[in-house]
Write a protein that holds these residues in place. Structure first.
Motif, mmCIF file in Angstrom:
data_model
loop_
_atom_site.group_PDB
_atom_site.id
_atom_site.type_symbol
_atom_site.label_atom_id
_atom_site.label_comp_id
_atom_site.label_asym_id
_atom_site.label_seq_id
_atom_site.Cartn_x
_atom_site.Cartn_y
_atom_site.Cartn_z
ATOM 1 N N ASP A 61 0.891 -1.145 -0.200
ATOM 2 C CA ASP A 61 -0.134 -0.162 0.044
ATOM 3 C C ASP A 61 0.839 1.067 -0.032
ATOM 4 O O ASP A 61 1.563 1.440 0.859
ATOM 5 C CB ASP A 61 -0.853 -0.034 1.236
ATOM 6 C CG ASP A 61 -1.931 0.978 1.335
ATOM 7 O OD1 ASP A 61 -1.349 2.076 0.743
ATOM 8 O OD2 ASP A 61 -3.141 1.092 2.070
ATOM 9 N N SER A 86 -4.976 4.443 -2.237
ATOM 10 C CA SER A 86 -6.139 5.363 -2.154
ATOM 11 C C SER A 86 -5.946 6.675 -2.674
ATOM 12 O O SER A 86 -4.899 7.439 -2.258
ATOM 13 C CB SER A 86 -6.286 5.609 -0.442
ATOM 14 O OG SER A 86 -7.242 6.513 -0.424
ATOM 15 N N THR A 93 -7.662 8.976 -2.942
ATOM 16 C CA THR A 93 -8.317 9.847 -2.143
ATOM 17 C C THR A 93 -7.089 10.707 -1.478
ATOM 18 O O THR A 93 -7.586 11.886 -1.200
ATOM 19 C CB THR A 93 -9.002 9.393 -1.205
ATOM 20 O OG1 THR A 93 -9.856 8.259 -1.721
ATOM 21 C CG2 THR A 93 -9.956 10.187 -0.252
ATOM 22 N N LYS A 94 -6.165 10.302 -1.332
ATOM 23 C CA LYS A 94 -4.941 11.046 -0.390
ATOM 24 C C LYS A 94 -4.050 11.704 -1.429
ATOM 25 O O LYS A 94 -4.570 12.773 -2.096
ATOM 26 C CB LYS A 94 -4.249 10.041 0.315
ATOM 27 C CG LYS A 94 -5.112 9.105 1.149
ATOM 28 C CD LYS A 94 -6.016 9.531 2.095
ATOM 29 C CE LYS A 94 -7.162 8.782 2.500
ATOM 30 N NZ LYS A 94 -6.891 7.324 3.040
HETATM 31 C C1 PLP Z 1 -7.311 5.929 3.105
HETATM 32 C C2 PLP Z 1 -6.617 4.929 3.001
HETATM 33 C C3 PLP Z 1 -6.902 3.628 2.558
HETATM 34 C C4 PLP Z 1 -8.383 3.509 2.009
HETATM 35 O O1 PLP Z 1 -8.680 4.332 0.946
HETATM 36 P P1 PLP Z 1 -10.306 4.665 0.866
HETATM 37 O O2 PLP Z 1 -9.954 5.680 -0.606
HETATM 38 O O3 PLP Z 1 -10.628 5.494 1.892
HETATM 39 O O4 PLP Z 1 -11.204 3.664 0.534
HETATM 40 C C5 PLP Z 1 -6.087 2.313 2.376
HETATM 41 N N1 PLP Z 1 -4.874 2.522 2.717
HETATM 42 C C6 PLP Z 1 -4.453 3.914 3.495
HETATM 43 C C7 PLP Z 1 -2.902 3.871 3.729
HETATM 44 C C8 PLP Z 1 -5.107 4.957 3.459
HETATM 45 O O5 PLP Z 1 -4.649 5.905 3.888
#
Ligand code: PLP
Length: 388
Positions: A178, A200, A202-203
């Protein structure tokens, strides 16, 4: 593919151009947002590569090629969230398969392993991955997946990716990393021997706290084919607007990460000198237990920082995170704006206190996602909150 025809060597050049040739019908320099569910066929089966948008959408294809280029992989696959990407990996497994994962992994990843897939017979064991021997000791005949997060959340622990790959070599297991915290700008797990990278988006990849998404990148064509099958068959795909937003984000990933890191270093320096701060966790510090490995496998140390207040009182930490004015009190991370949170009562509340303390997660731990504002303002804000 057009982007492969051009010379896209450097990271930033790839970030801006890979997967993104000008639109052939109009010359539009930006990838269009293809708001369409279906594609007209000239005759049955006679189409231009797209039939239905769950299976494929050109805006998503552009992002998938872009991310593959950034991670140095051959295949990219995008999903509606980071956890939907993780879910697709788990759907390529079978009952009785076993996973060995690091023990301080993202809470949602722990939850899907334990509460969603364990009832289907996919077992997981969680170990301290800072020593590869702990991973091999936890493996059995059925182990198919090693799951590593590095650096971890919120203590920024570091695992040695190539040492772990080396330790499991010759066995029928895949190594997944990850890479959400580091991003491909700072760490490229595939080049270190990992089989698959999960994000993700999202980050940091999205980078502006305006979209939720996930991605998988691999050079293993057989696995990529199975994952693409699941992506279509189970359907956890992102919409085209979400893909466009992440594509816009990756263009500035390099400059954002440089600034996140520069600001994080300034904030770390300030916190280390402050009398109310007992210790600071940041892999860029020589005192950090994973510093040497991080310095070897990463090209920078990123923008995540955590610290513990003197006295280790939970109430002190709660008071502090409520007093900052530029750092917003919120979960999530990786956006341009600075965030502050109290893991014990927010992101990591589900972990029993005994286990938390054993893992070094103090009641008075505070986590920062250091944004790209002016460092002076961030320091002044933390200063007024600490001194109040
Ligand atoms: C936020 C996050 C996830 C999950 O991702 P989502 O987009 O919220 O489903 C997985 N791994 C890490 C390290 C994260 O910070």
């Amino acid at each position: 593919m057009a982007s492969e025809d051009r010379e896209l060597r450097g990271f930033s050049t790839r970030a801006i151009h890979a997967g993104q040739a000008p639109d052939p019908s109009t010359g539009a320099i930006m990838t269009p947002v293809y708001f369409t569910s279906t594609y007209v066929q000239a005759a049955p089966g006679d189409h231009q590569g797209y039939e239905y948008s769950r299976t494929g959408n050109p805006t998503r294809t552009a992002l998938e090629e872009n991310l593959a280029a950034l991670e140095g992989g051959r295949h990219g696959l995008c999903f509606g969230s980071g956890l939907a990407a993780t879910d697709a990996i788990l759907k390529t497994m079978r009952s009785d398969d076993h996973i060995v994962a690091c023990n301080d992994l993202y809470g949602g990843t722990f939850r899907i392993f334990r509460n969603v897939y364990e009832p289907f017979g996919i077992r997981s064991t969680f170990v301290d991955a800072s020593d590869p021997a702990n991973i091999t000791a936890a493996m059995d005949e059925s182990t198919r997946l090693i799951w590593i997060e590095t650096p971890t959340n919120p203590l920024l622990n570091v695992a040695d990716i190539s040492a772990i790959v080396e330790a499991v070599r010759g066995r029928d297991v895949k190594v997944v990393v990850d890479n959400t915290f580091a991003t491909p700008y700072l760490q490229q797990p595939l080049a270190l021997g990992a089989d698959l990278v999960v994000h993700s988006m999202t980050k940091y990849l999205g980078g502006h706290s305006d979209v939720v998404g996930g991605a998988l990148i691999t050079s293993d064509s057989e696995w990529a084919e199975r994952l693409a099958y699941v992506q279509n068959a189970a359907g956890g795909v992102p919409g085209p607007m979400d893909c466009f937003l992440v594509l816009r984000g990756t263009k500035t990933l390099a400059v954002r990460m440089d600034r996140h890191e520069e600001n994080a270093r300034r904030v770390v320096g300030f916190l280390q000198e402050h009398p109310r701060v007992a210790r600071v966790h940041y892999p860029g510090l020589e005192s950090h237990p994973g510093h040497e490995i991080a310095a070897r496998q990463m090209s920078g140390f990123g923008g995540m920082v955590s610290f513990v207040l003197v006295g280790e009182e939970e109430q002190d930490a709660r008071d502090l995170v409520s007093r900052t004015r530029i750092f917003s009190l919120a979960e999530s991370l990786g956006g341009v704006e600075s965030l502050i949170e109290h893991p014990v009562s927010m992101t990591h509340g589900a972990i029993p206190r005994e286990e938390r303390l054993k893992a070094g997660l103090s009641d008075a731990l505070i986590r920062l996602s250091v944004g790209i504002e002016d460092a002076e303002d961030l320091i002044e804000d933390l200063g007024q909150a600490l001194d109040a």
